[in-house]
Structures are given as structure tokens and as C-alpha cells.
Scaffold this active site. Sequence first.
Site, PDB file in Angstrom:
ATOM      1  N   ARG A  36      -3.703   6.317  -0.045  1.00 54.25           N
ATOM      2  CA  ARG A  36      -4.264   7.393   0.820  1.00 54.25           C
ATOM      3  C   ARG A  36      -3.179   8.278   1.720  1.00 54.25           C
ATOM      4  NH1 ARG A  36      -9.829   4.736   2.482  1.00 54.25           N
ATOM      5  NH2 ARG A  36      -8.195   3.281   3.093  1.00 54.25           N
ATOM      6  N   ARG A  81       0.762  -1.279  -0.040  1.00 58.98           N
ATOM      7  CA  ARG A  81       0.005  -0.058   0.039  1.00 58.98           C
ATOM      8  C   ARG A  81       0.886   1.185   0.072  1.00 58.98           C
ATOM      9  NH1 ARG A  81      -5.559  -1.054   1.402  1.00 58.98           N
ATOM     10  NH2 ARG A  81      -6.069  -2.610  -0.348  1.00 58.98           N
ATOM     11  N   ARG A 127      -6.720  11.083  -7.424  1.00 63.48           N
ATOM     12  CA  ARG A 127      -7.452   9.849  -7.295  1.00 63.48           C
ATOM     13  C   ARG A 127      -8.674  10.209  -7.759  1.00 63.48           C
ATOM     14  NH1 ARG A 127     -11.220   6.831  -6.331  1.00 63.48           N
ATOM     15  NH2 ARG A 127     -11.404   5.310  -4.840  1.00 63.48           N
ATOM     16  N   TYR A 160     -14.321 -12.934  -0.014  1.00 61.94           N
ATOM     17  CA  TYR A 160     -15.003 -11.817  -0.437  1.00 61.94           C
ATOM     18  C   TYR A 160     -16.248 -12.389  -1.219  1.00 61.94           C
ATOM     19  CZ  TYR A 160     -11.383  -8.642   1.056  1.00 61.94           C
ATOM     20  OH  TYR A 160     -10.426  -7.728   1.903  1.00 61.94           O
ATOM     21  N   ASP A 173      -6.372  -4.081  -7.837  1.00 57.93           N
ATOM     22  CA  ASP A 173      -6.848  -4.605  -6.657  1.00 57.93           C
ATOM     23  C   ASP A 173      -7.171  -5.851  -6.811  1.00 57.93           C
ATOM     24  OD1 ASP A 173      -8.048  -3.433  -3.854  1.00 57.93           O
ATOM     25  OD2 ASP A 173      -9.308  -5.174  -4.632  1.00 57.93           O
TER      26      ASP A 173
HETATM   27  O1  CP3 Z   1       0.236   0.084  -3.174  1.00 59.93           O
HETATM   28  C1  CP3 Z   1      -0.289  -0.828  -3.315  1.00 59.93           C
HETATM   29  O2  CP3 Z   1      -0.186  -1.806  -2.477  1.00 59.93           O
HETATM   30  C2  CP3 Z   1      -0.957  -1.182  -4.614  1.00 59.93           C
HETATM   31  C3  CP3 Z   1      -2.378  -1.191  -4.935  1.00 59.93           C
HETATM   32  C4  CP3 Z   1      -3.082  -2.423  -4.090  1.00 59.93           C
HETATM   33  C5  CP3 Z   1      -4.630  -1.948  -3.896  1.00 59.93           C
HETATM   34  N1  CP3 Z   1      -5.049  -3.229  -3.459  1.00 59.93           N
HETATM   35  C6  CP3 Z   1      -5.153  -0.375  -3.955  1.00 59.93           C
HETATM   36  C7  CP3 Z   1      -6.151  -0.219  -2.929  1.00 59.93           C
HETATM   37  C8  CP3 Z   1      -2.979  -3.718  -3.948  1.00 59.93           C
HETATM   38  C9  CP3 Z   1      -1.962  -4.699  -3.881  1.00 59.93           C
HETATM   39  C10 CP3 Z   1      -4.361  -3.981  -3.386  1.00 59.93           C
HETATM   40  C11 CP3 Z   1      -4.465  -5.669  -2.915  1.00 59.93           C
HETATM   41  C12 CP3 Z   1      -5.693  -5.695  -1.893  1.00 59.93           C
HETATM   42  N2  CP3 Z   1      -6.914  -5.366  -2.196  1.00 59.93           N
HETATM   43  C13 CP3 Z   1      -5.543  -6.776  -1.076  1.00 59.93           C
HETATM   44  C14 CP3 Z   1      -4.293  -7.477  -0.427  1.00 59.93           C
HETATM   45  C15 CP3 Z   1      -3.416  -6.443   0.174  1.00 59.93           C
HETATM   46  C16 CP3 Z   1      -3.772  -6.472   1.719  1.00 59.93           C
HETATM   47  O3  CP3 Z   1      -4.158  -5.373   1.812  1.00 59.93           O
HETATM   48  O4  CP3 Z   1      -3.922  -7.365   2.313  1.00 59.93           O
HETATM   49  C17 CP3 Z   1      -7.063  -6.777  -0.384  1.00 59.93           C
HETATM   50  C18 CP3 Z   1      -7.322  -7.584   0.878  1.00 59.93           C
HETATM   51  C19 CP3 Z   1      -7.621  -5.869  -1.197  1.00 59.93           C
HETATM   52  C20 CP3 Z   1      -9.110  -5.712  -1.081  1.00 59.93           C
HETATM   53  C21 CP3 Z   1      -9.235  -4.094  -0.658  1.00 59.93           C
HETATM   54  N3  CP3 Z   1      -9.283  -3.061  -1.633  1.00 59.93           N
HETATM   55  C22 CP3 Z   1      -9.516  -3.722   0.748  1.00 59.93           C
HETATM   56  C23 CP3 Z   1      -9.745  -4.496   1.830  1.00 59.93           C
HETATM   57  C24 CP3 Z   1      -9.579  -2.130   0.573  1.00 59.93           C
HETATM   58  C25 CP3 Z   1      -9.770  -1.236   1.443  1.00 59.93           C
HETATM   59  C26 CP3 Z   1     -10.849  -0.458   1.803  1.00 59.93           C
HETATM   60  C27 CP3 Z   1     -10.501   0.949   2.339  1.00 59.93           C
HETATM   61  O5  CP3 Z   1     -11.022   1.763   1.620  1.00 59.93           O
HETATM   62  O6  CP3 Z   1      -9.811   1.050   3.316  1.00 59.93           O
HETATM   63  C28 CP3 Z   1      -9.250  -1.975  -0.784  1.00 59.93           C
HETATM   64  C29 CP3 Z   1      -9.476  -0.701  -1.434  1.00 59.93           C
HETATM   65  C30 CP3 Z   1      -8.234  -0.135  -1.902  1.00 59.93           C
HETATM   66  N4  CP3 Z   1      -7.378  -0.782  -2.763  1.00 59.93           N
HETATM   67  C31 CP3 Z   1      -7.403   0.940  -1.614  1.00 59.93           C
HETATM   68  C32 CP3 Z   1      -6.360   1.039  -2.220  1.00 59.93           C
HETATM   69  C33 CP3 Z   1      -5.270   2.203  -2.328  1.00 59.93           C
HETATM   70  C34 CP3 Z   1      -8.126   2.084  -0.628  1.00 59.93           C
HETATM   71  C35 CP3 Z   1      -9.081   2.800  -1.223  1.00 59.93           C
HETATM   72  C36 CP3 Z   1      -9.243   3.776  -2.279  1.00 59.93           C
HETATM   73  O7  CP3 Z   1      -8.034   4.664  -2.483  1.00 59.93           O
HETATM   74  O8  CP3 Z   1     -10.123   4.025  -2.988  1.00 59.93           O
END
Ligand code: CP3
Length: 372
Positions: free
Chosen positions: A48, A44, A57, A168, A93
Site C-alpha cells: 500500500r 512489504r 490492486r 492465526y 501471503d
Molecule cells: O512485499 C511483500 O512483503 C510481499 C508480500 C507479502 C504479503 N504478506 C502481502 C500482503 C508477504 C511476505 C506477506 C507475509 C505475511 N502475511 C506475514 C509475515 C510478514 C509479517 O508482516 O510479519 C503475515 C503475518 C501475514 C498476515 C497478514 N496479511 C497480515 C497481518 C496482513 C495485514 C493486514 C492489513 O491490511 O494491514 C495481511 C494482508 C497483506 N498481505 C497485505 C499485503 C500487501 C496488505 C493488505 C492488502 O493489500 O490487501
Amino acid sequence: MVNPPNPAIDAAPAPASDALPAFLRACRGIAGGPEDRVPVWFMRQAGRSLPEYREIRGAGSILEAIAVPELSAEITLQPVRRYGVDAAILYSDIVVPAAAIGFGVDVAPGIGPVVERPFASAADLARLRPLEPDVDTAYVLETVRILARELTVPLIGFAGAPFTVASYLIEGRPSRTYTRTKALMHGDPTLWHALMERLAEMAIASLRSQILNGAAAIQLFDSWAGALAPPDYEHFVLPHSRRVFEAIADLDVPRIHFGVGTGELLGLMAAAGADVVGVDWRVPLDVARTRVPAGTALQGNLDPVLCLAPWEVTEAAVRDVLRRNAGHPGHIFNLGHGVMPETDPSVLERVVELVHREGRCDGSVAPEVAAS
Ligand code: CP3
């Protein structure tokens, strides 16, 4: 005028910039040369916590941002520029493939993946057709190609592991207990394995397409596998993750296997076929090392929350990770899980600087680290 050949220059070894990057050397456990440093990147790292991310974004679902290659490429590059990390991770994602084949998944801001009609019965298998990456996720591949051109460090592609994606699709939203997932796993093993096979094929297609378009390493995120007892992981999950790793072995890029709370599963996660196993902060790195075969590299494992502590605390914790690694060449420094959104980016900058300055991969330990 063309210069005459100069044997002194022609005979000189290739400059360090032409050598395999530090990150890839560490994944292979072959770091330790005079030019080598401990590579570092952050899960990550794009997101944010970065003001420049919040600026570009836009509103709406992250899936919309991911569908715009120039935007996704720029977001991927932002942390590389700011932090000087040794690898970039594709901005995408784990639910992108399932969404792309029309399963009805979205990512709700502040919540995570949500599914309109969760997977519940054999009839739902029909909703999981094979992924055709060139068609279904053409925008992801365009992003990968832009990045392969523009990046100066390796690009990490990724996919969700079958178990974590299944959780999920079955729960319909993030869960703490994985009740429905475990109920299906134990209650209808035939359907469970059929679902896992489809999700393994989806991950394989996605990963192969990312590698063929320029990803230099991949990470399989089994973020929530730590919810399982080892025998259940071994029986219901490992064969499918192993299938994923085997099906990309011919492409010969390092394969990282990551989960949270997976201390008891580290040996099994290595056995699934990973070159690198991700470790969260619950298991000290020296202990983790005893749980994987000798040739397996480790990635981790600073508690992300410690980046919110006073700098002296963060610094001591970074040094503790380095001290426990004891100069082992197979170490990629990372957090134990993703960057917390509240993190001050300047702290991550200092972490990178500290790891590069004091990290060793030649079996030695810096004096400041030894004294910590
Ligand atoms: O910088 C990075 O790591 C690259 C991008 C990345 C994202 N998701 C972008 C993202 C990666 C590698 C993921 C993988 C992902 N997505 C995982 C595995 C990694 C982990 O955290 O264990 C999982 C479980 C997801 C599912 C997911 N997507 C979740 C649980 C969330 C968080 C919800 C939130 O808003 O807090 C997301 C959304 C997400 N994916 C965000 C980002 C940057 C944040 C929300 C956004 O900016 O819209």
C-alpha cells in the site's frame, strides 16, 4: 560473418552480471569482492505504500489478487523497478496454503487473516489435508515462473512458519496475547504437536514448489514467535521449524528465518537451520551478531517507523545499522519489519541509494558511516 575466436576476450573473466547476485552472496556470507555491495530489500516492499500498487490492486480480498498470476507478478516487480532493490519477494501471503486447502481463511483489509471456524480440537485436524501445490496453488507457481523469466534480481519465496500460521488458525484473527494458542500448546501438547506437524508439511510442500519453479531463496516468516519464552520456543516450535529447513536443504537455496521481537530467540532461530536470521530493530546488529553462530548471515534492521522521520534522522539510522555491521560480508540490509503503509516511497529510494553508496562488505566502513 562469424567473428574469429578472440583469445583475449574468451579468456576474460565472466562479466559481473553472470556472477552470483549480491543478495545471494551475502546470504552465503561470501560477499566482499570488489564488485560487491551491501544488498537491500524491504519486507512489504510491494503494497500500500506504492501508488502504482493501489492503482492496480483492486478492491476485495488480497487472496483474490494473489490468484491472478499476471497481476501478482506485476505487483512483485513494481518495487524492484522503483527502488532498485537487490531481491524481489513474491506477492502472496502466509495464509494462502491454508486457504487453498479450504480451511476457511480470508484476509480482511486493514485487519489481517480471519478464520471462520478457528482450530479448537482434534476433530479440526481433518480440515488440514496435505497441500498439493501443483493443484491447490497452481496460480502461485505460475506467478513464480513468470517472475523467474522477467526478474533481473533473485526472487524470494516464502511460507509462514508453523507457529505463526497456527496462531492465526487458533485465534481466528490477529492477536496480541496468543491466549488460545498458548493454552492449546501447554494444555494439549499432543494435539499441538500434531497441528504443528501438519503445518510444517504444508510449509515444506509450498516452499519446495516455489523453489522448483524458480525462487532463488526462501524466507520462513515466524513473525509472532517473539511472544514465546525461549524454553517454550525450543520445546514446542523449534523442532517443527527445523523440520521445514531440513526438508528443503537438498534444494540448496539460502534459507532466511524471520520473527519480530525475537531478540531472545536469535540463537535458537539460527539453530533451527537458517542460513540467514532476520533481526528486528530492538536488538542492535552488533549485539545480534554475538547471538548467532559465526557462519550465519543477518538481515535487518532499520526501524520501519524511522522512514517516516525527517530525512536526516532516517539517514543517521541507516548509517548506524551499517556502522554496527562493520563491513561484515553476511549482511542483507532490510527493515526490522514491514514497510509502513504511510511511508513515502521516495524515502525508500533514498535508503537504497545510501546503502549501495556507503555500505561495505569487505570488512571496511565508509568514512561517512564511521563518523555517524
Ligand atoms: O512485499 C511483500 O512483503 C510481499 C508480500 C507479502 C504479503 N504478506 C502481502 C500482503 C508477504 C511476505 C506477506 C507475509 C505475511 N502475511 C506475514 C509475515 C510478514 C509479517 O508482516 O510479519 C503475515 C503475518 C501475514 C498476515 C497478514 N496479511 C497480515 C497481518 C496482513 C495485514 C493486514 C492489513 O491490511 O494491514 C495481511 C494482508 C497483506 N498481505 C497485505 C499485503 C500487501 C496488505 C493488505 C492488502 O493489500 O490487501
